[in-house]
Scaffold this motif. Structure first.
Motif, mmCIF file in Angstrom:
data_model
loop_
_atom_site.group_PDB
_atom_site.id
_atom_site.type_symbol
_atom_site.label_atom_id
_atom_site.label_comp_id
_atom_site.label_asym_id
_atom_site.label_seq_id
_atom_site.Cartn_x
_atom_site.Cartn_y
_atom_site.Cartn_z
ATOM 1 N N ALA A 1 0.827 -1.213 0.000
ATOM 2 C CA ALA A 1 0.000 0.000 0.000
ATOM 3 C C ALA A 1 0.861 1.263 0.000
ATOM 4 O O ALA A 1 0.395 2.337 -0.402
ATOM 5 N N LEU A 2 2.116 1.134 0.421
ATOM 6 C CA LEU A 2 3.027 2.285 0.383
ATOM 7 C C LEU A 2 3.285 2.756 -1.050
ATOM 8 O O LEU A 2 3.526 3.939 -1.280
ATOM 9 N N VAL A 3 3.213 1.848 -2.011
ATOM 10 C CA VAL A 3 3.492 2.211 -3.404
ATOM 11 C C VAL A 3 2.459 3.206 -3.936
ATOM 12 O O VAL A 3 2.835 4.278 -4.419
ATOM 13 N N PRO A 4 1.155 2.909 -3.887
ATOM 14 C CA PRO A 4 0.206 3.911 -4.397
ATOM 15 C C PRO A 4 0.166 5.185 -3.546
ATOM 16 O O PRO A 4 -0.134 6.263 -4.070
ATOM 17 N N LEU A 5 0.491 5.080 -2.262
ATOM 18 C CA LEU A 5 0.596 6.309 -1.464
ATOM 19 C C LEU A 5 1.750 7.165 -1.976
ATOM 20 O O LEU A 5 1.621 8.382 -2.128
ATOM 21 N N GLY A 6 2.870 6.531 -2.259
ATOM 22 C CA GLY A 6 4.005 7.248 -2.841
ATOM 23 C C GLY A 6 3.676 7.781 -4.228
ATOM 24 O O GLY A 6 4.062 8.897 -4.587
ATOM 25 N N ASP A 7 2.943 7.001 -5.008
ATOM 26 C CA ASP A 7 2.531 7.448 -6.339
ATOM 27 C C ASP A 7 1.678 8.707 -6.255
ATOM 28 O O ASP A 7 1.784 9.600 -7.099
ATOM 29 N N THR A 8 0.845 8.795 -5.229
ATOM 30 C CA THR A 8 0.022 9.989 -5.019
ATOM 31 C C THR A 8 0.921 11.213 -4.906
ATOM 32 O O THR A 8 0.693 12.236 -5.560
ATOM 33 N N LEU A 9 1.940 11.096 -4.084
ATOM 34 C CA LEU A 9 2.864 12.218 -3.888
ATOM 35 C C LEU A 9 3.677 12.527 -5.137
ATOM 36 O O LEU A 9 3.917 13.691 -5.457
ATOM 37 N N ILE A 10 4.082 11.495 -5.855
ATOM 38 C CA ILE A 10 4.858 11.698 -7.075
ATOM 39 C C ILE A 10 4.044 12.453 -8.111
ATOM 40 O O ILE A 10 4.526 13.406 -8.732
ATOM 41 N N VAL A 11 2.798 12.046 -8.301
ATOM 42 C CA VAL A 11 1.940 12.730 -9.279
ATOM 43 C C VAL A 11 1.758 14.192 -8.894
ATOM 44 O O VAL A 11 1.872 15.088 -9.730
ATOM 45 N N LEU A 12 1.490 14.452 -7.613
ATOM 46 C CA LEU A 12 1.306 15.834 -7.172
ATOM 47 C C LEU A 12 2.589 16.648 -7.339
ATOM 48 O O LEU A 12 2.560 17.802 -7.765
ATOM 49 N N ARG A 13 3.713 16.044 -7.030
ATOM 50 C CA ARG A 13 5.004 16.746 -7.084
ATOM 51 C C ARG A 13 5.436 17.073 -8.508
ATOM 52 O O ARG A 13 6.153 18.040 -8.748
ATOM 53 N N HIS A 14 4.977 16.267 -9.460
ATOM 54 C CA HIS A 14 5.436 16.438 -10.837
ATOM 55 C C HIS A 14 4.362 16.991 -11.764
ATOM 56 O O HIS A 14 4.381 16.740 -12.968
ATOM 57 N N GLY A 15 3.441 17.749 -11.196
ATOM 58 C CA GLY A 15 2.490 18.486 -12.021
ATOM 59 C C GLY A 15 1.258 17.739 -12.457
ATOM 60 O O GLY A 15 0.486 18.254 -13.269
ATOM 61 N N GLY A 16 1.050 16.537 -11.942
ATOM 62 C CA GLY A 16 -0.176 15.812 -12.265
ATOM 63 C C GLY A 16 -1.364 16.436 -11.552
ATOM 64 O O GLY A 16 -1.205 17.254 -10.647
ATOM 65 N N THR A 17 -2.545 16.036 -11.953
ATOM 66 C CA THR A 17 -3.741 16.618 -11.359
ATOM 67 C C THR A 17 -4.065 15.963 -10.020
ATOM 68 O O THR A 17 -3.721 14.808 -9.772
ATOM 69 N N ARG A 18 -4.751 16.726 -9.193
ATOM 70 C CA ARG A 18 -5.206 16.194 -7.901
ATOM 71 C C ARG A 18 -6.218 15.069 -8.128
ATOM 72 O O ARG A 18 -6.272 14.114 -7.356
#
Length: 123
Positions: free
Chosen positions: A82-99
């Motif tokens: 479950a840490l992977v999609p939590l980290g993916d959430t932060l990666i998307v936000l950090r790199h300009g992806g949408t909320r």
């Protein structure tokens, strides 16, 4: 509850296999769906392949744990994964992806994986 726990775990493991396949064989669309587009013909190609290999391996490992080690081992695996999609959430936000993608896809996936872990612990 046992059927639900096992069914959800198998579906999540198969979904990881699908994601791995997609990043290995359709890296451009997979990256766009992830929320941070990348050109697989450029420098990002190797990283997209690594992501595909990692996701596919998680799927195979999850299925192997469920088949050969049982629900408790799969529950611990899901809890950690479950840490992977939590980290993916932060990666998307950090790199300009949408909320919407960060929370609607990645964070929601983390919640479903945690629910799966909880159901497997309860079996």
């Amino acid at each position: 509850m046992t059927v639900t726990a096992y069914t959800l775990a198998v579906l999540l493991d198969l979904f990881c296999l699908f994601l791995g396949y997609r990043f290995l064989f359709q890296p451009g669309p997979a990256a766009a769906g992830y929320g941070v587009p990348a050109d697989p013909r450029g420098d990002a190609g190797a990283y997209l392949s690594v992501k595909g290999l990692k996701d596919g391996t998680f799927g195979l490992l999850g299925l192997a744990l469920l088949a050969f080690a049982g629900s408790r081992a799969e529950a611990w695996f899901m809890l950690v994964v479950a840490l992977v999609p939590l980290g993916d959430t932060l990666i998307v936000l950090r790199h300009g992806g949408t909320r919407a993608v960060a929370f609607g896809i990645h964070f929601a996936t983390a919640v479903v994986v945690l629910i799966s872990a909880g159901l497997l612990f309860a079996v």
